[in-house]
Design a protein around this motif. Structure first.
Motif, PDB file in Angstrom:
ATOM      1  N   ARG A 168       0.838  -1.208   0.000  1.00 51.68           N
ATOM      2  CA  ARG A 168       0.000   0.000   0.000  1.00 51.68           C
ATOM      3  C   ARG A 168       0.876   1.262   0.000  1.00 51.68           C
ATOM      4  O   ARG A 168       0.547   2.244  -0.659  1.00 51.68           O
ATOM      5  CB  ARG A 168      -0.938  -0.003   1.216  1.00 51.68           C
ATOM      6  N   SER A 169       2.002   1.218   0.723  1.00 51.43           N
ATOM      7  CA  SER A 169       2.912   2.368   0.713  1.00 51.43           C
ATOM      8  C   SER A 169       3.428   2.634  -0.690  1.00 51.43           C
ATOM      9  O   SER A 169       3.509   3.775  -1.130  1.00 51.43           O
ATOM     10  CB  SER A 169       4.122   2.125   1.623  1.00 51.43           C
ATOM     11  N   ILE A 170       3.798   1.556  -1.388  1.00 55.19           N
ATOM     12  CA  ILE A 170       4.314   1.710  -2.758  1.00 55.19           C
ATOM     13  C   ILE A 170       3.249   2.353  -3.635  1.00 55.19           C
ATOM     14  O   ILE A 170       3.515   3.288  -4.389  1.00 55.19           O
ATOM     15  CB  ILE A 170       4.752   0.341  -3.333  1.00 55.19           C
ATOM     16  N   PHE A 171       2.014   1.843  -3.509  1.00 52.51           N
ATOM     17  CA  PHE A 171       0.944   2.427  -4.311  1.00 52.51           C
ATOM     18  C   PHE A 171       0.791   3.906  -4.009  1.00 52.51           C
ATOM     19  O   PHE A 171       0.674   4.729  -4.921  1.00 52.51           O
ATOM     20  CB  PHE A 171      -0.397   1.718  -4.051  1.00 52.51           C
ATOM     21  N   ARG A 172       0.820   4.274  -2.730  1.00 59.21           N
ATOM     22  CA  ARG A 172       0.563   5.678  -2.363  1.00 59.21           C
ATOM     23  C   ARG A 172       1.677   6.595  -2.835  1.00 59.21           C
ATOM     24  O   ARG A 172       1.417   7.724  -3.252  1.00 59.21           O
ATOM     25  CB  ARG A 172       0.350   5.790  -0.855  1.00 59.21           C
ATOM     26  N   VAL A 173       2.915   6.109  -2.795  1.00 59.11           N
ATOM     27  CA  VAL A 173       4.028   6.913  -3.323  1.00 59.11           C
ATOM     28  C   VAL A 173       3.806   7.159  -4.822  1.00 59.11           C
ATOM     29  O   VAL A 173       3.933   8.288  -5.319  1.00 59.11           O
ATOM     30  CB  VAL A 173       5.379   6.190  -3.086  1.00 59.11           C
ATOM     31  N   CYS A 174       3.458   6.093  -5.549  1.00 59.74           N
ATOM     32  CA  CYS A 174       3.244   6.211  -7.001  1.00 59.74           C
ATOM     33  C   CYS A 174       2.027   7.094  -7.293  1.00 59.74           C
ATOM     34  O   CYS A 174       2.037   7.878  -8.236  1.00 59.74           O
ATOM     35  CB  CYS A 174       3.047   4.836  -7.636  1.00 59.74           C
ATOM     36  N   TYR A 175       0.987   6.965  -6.469  1.00 61.67           N
ATOM     37  CA  TYR A 175      -0.234   7.730  -6.708  1.00 61.67           C
ATOM     38  C   TYR A 175       0.005   9.224  -6.463  1.00 61.67           C
ATOM     39  O   TYR A 175      -0.460  10.067  -7.237  1.00 61.67           O
ATOM     40  CB  TYR A 175      -1.351   7.203  -5.795  1.00 61.67           C
ATOM     41  N   PHE A 207       3.377  -2.392  -9.546  1.00 60.60           N
ATOM     42  CA  PHE A 207       4.244  -1.233  -9.795  1.00 60.60           C
ATOM     43  C   PHE A 207       5.704  -1.560  -9.485  1.00 60.60           C
ATOM     44  O   PHE A 207       6.612  -1.055 -10.122  1.00 60.60           O
ATOM     45  CB  PHE A 207       3.815  -0.042  -8.930  1.00 60.60           C
ATOM     46  N   ARG A 208       5.916  -2.434  -8.479  1.00 54.30           N
ATOM     47  CA  ARG A 208       7.279  -2.761  -8.080  1.00 54.30           C
ATOM     48  C   ARG A 208       7.842  -3.939  -8.879  1.00 54.30           C
ATOM     49  O   ARG A 208       9.011  -3.959  -9.219  1.00 54.30           O
ATOM     50  CB  ARG A 208       7.312  -3.098  -6.585  1.00 54.30           C
ATOM     51  N   TYR A 265      10.475  -2.644 -16.677  1.00 52.18           N
ATOM     52  CA  TYR A 265      10.527  -1.375 -15.954  1.00 52.18           C
ATOM     53  C   TYR A 265       9.251  -1.152 -15.166  1.00 52.18           C
ATOM     54  O   TYR A 265       8.202  -0.882 -15.750  1.00 52.18           O
ATOM     55  CB  TYR A 265      10.712  -0.209 -16.927  1.00 52.18           C
ATOM     56  N   GLY A 266       9.323  -1.291 -13.875  1.00 54.50           N
ATOM     57  CA  GLY A 266       8.185  -0.971 -13.029  1.00 54.50           C
ATOM     58  C   GLY A 266       8.122   0.527 -12.776  1.00 54.50           C
ATOM     59  O   GLY A 266       9.048   1.263 -13.127  1.00 54.50           O
ATOM     60  N   LEU A 267       7.031   0.981 -12.174  1.00 53.33           N
ATOM     61  CA  LEU A 267       6.932   2.409 -11.842  1.00 53.33           C
ATOM     62  C   LEU A 267       7.754   2.741 -10.606  1.00 53.33           C
ATOM     63  O   LEU A 267       8.169   3.870 -10.408  1.00 53.33           O
ATOM     64  CB  LEU A 267       5.474   2.788 -11.569  1.00 53.33           C
ATOM     65  N   PHE A 268       7.946   1.725  -9.753  1.00 59.20           N
ATOM     66  CA  PHE A 268       8.629   1.955  -8.488  1.00 59.20           C
ATOM     67  C   PHE A 268       9.950   1.211  -8.471  1.00 59.20           C
ATOM     68  O   PHE A 268       9.986   0.072  -8.949  1.00 59.20           O
ATOM     69  CB  PHE A 268       7.723   1.474  -7.337  1.00 59.20           C
ATOM     70  N   PRO A 269      11.054   1.745  -7.994  1.00 56.97           N
ATOM     71  CA  PRO A 269      11.238   3.056  -7.391  1.00 56.97           C
ATOM     72  C   PRO A 269      11.103   4.181  -8.428  1.00 56.97           C
ATOM     73  O   PRO A 269      11.583   4.018  -9.562  1.00 56.97           O
ATOM     74  CB  PRO A 269      12.650   3.002  -6.840  1.00 56.97           C
ATOM     75  N   LEU A 270      10.517   5.283  -8.021  1.00 57.11           N
ATOM     76  CA  LEU A 270      10.280   6.386  -8.950  1.00 57.11           C
ATOM     77  C   LEU A 270      11.578   6.931  -9.523  1.00 57.11           C
ATOM     78  O   LEU A 270      11.645   7.317 -10.680  1.00 57.11           O
ATOM     79  CB  LEU A 270       9.545   7.518  -8.223  1.00 57.11           C
TER      80      LEU A 270
END
Ligand SMILES: [Zn+2]
Length: 198
Positions: free
Chosen positions: A40-47, A143-144, A149-154
């Protein structure tokens, strides 16, 4: 992808009752899997980044040069912020089922709160928040873990992975820098016993 503590520790919730802040849980067959609080943290950072990219003034978006993987091909120019917004929506569309994606659109893209979503989708408050958690966890993982290429880490998404280590500075250059240091920055010389200062 194998998750390790260094992937999860900074993202885990300290008071999580499942992972107790480590971010990892023991899955079946003894494998380690990320705790839902991490996903959920990963999602919120990406969001958060998505909202920033989607709502910023158009003139703030930058064109950047992306290095090519091959040696001979030149790099390509791209608009990273716009690509990110598109990737974010596309991954969500591919990952979520139809019902989840409807809620995702209402709540995350159009900003409807739980009252409005509940009325539109016929959910009670509890089901709404359960569904939101499920969506955040599903997308956080993709995302991870997405290859290549994932979105995370940004940072890696926007600046590329640091595959090429910086060239080490040759010793000769270091020595030249030492010589060039201004005299007033030098420490006073300490005299050895029995010798005189010059
Ligand atoms: Zn946890």
């Amino acid at each position: 992808m194998e998750w390790s503590r260094s992937d999860t520790l900074a993202l885990a919730m300290h008071n999580c009752s499942h992972c107790h802040g480590s971010g990892l849980r023991l899955a079946r067959k003894g494998a380690l899997s990320p705790c839902n609080c991490v996903l959920r943290s990963i999602f919120r950072v990406c969001y958060t980044r998505f909202v920033r990219c989607a709502t910023q003034e158009k003139h703030l978006s930058k064109i950047s040069l992306e290095p090519s993987l091959g040696r001979k091909r030149p790099g390509t120019w791209g608009r990273k912020d716009e690509e990110y917004v598109a990737d974010f929506c596309l991954i969500a569309q591919r990952t979520l089922d139809e019902e989840e994606h409807r809620l995702f659109r209402f709540h995350f893209l159009l900003g409807a709160d739980w009252r409005l979503c509940s009325r539109k989708l016929g959910l009670d408050r509890g089901s709404f928040f359960h569904a939101v958690y499920r969506i955040e966890q599903k997308l956080g993982r993709v995302f991870r873990e997405l290859e290549p290429y994932g979105l995370f880490p940004l940072d890696e998404y926007f600046n590329g992975p640091s595959r090429f280590p910086d060239k080490p500075v040759p010793r000769a250059t270091l020595a030249a820098r030492d010589i060039a240091r201004p005299a007033h920055l030098e420490f006073p010389r300490v005299c050895e016993p029995g010798t005189r200062a010059a």
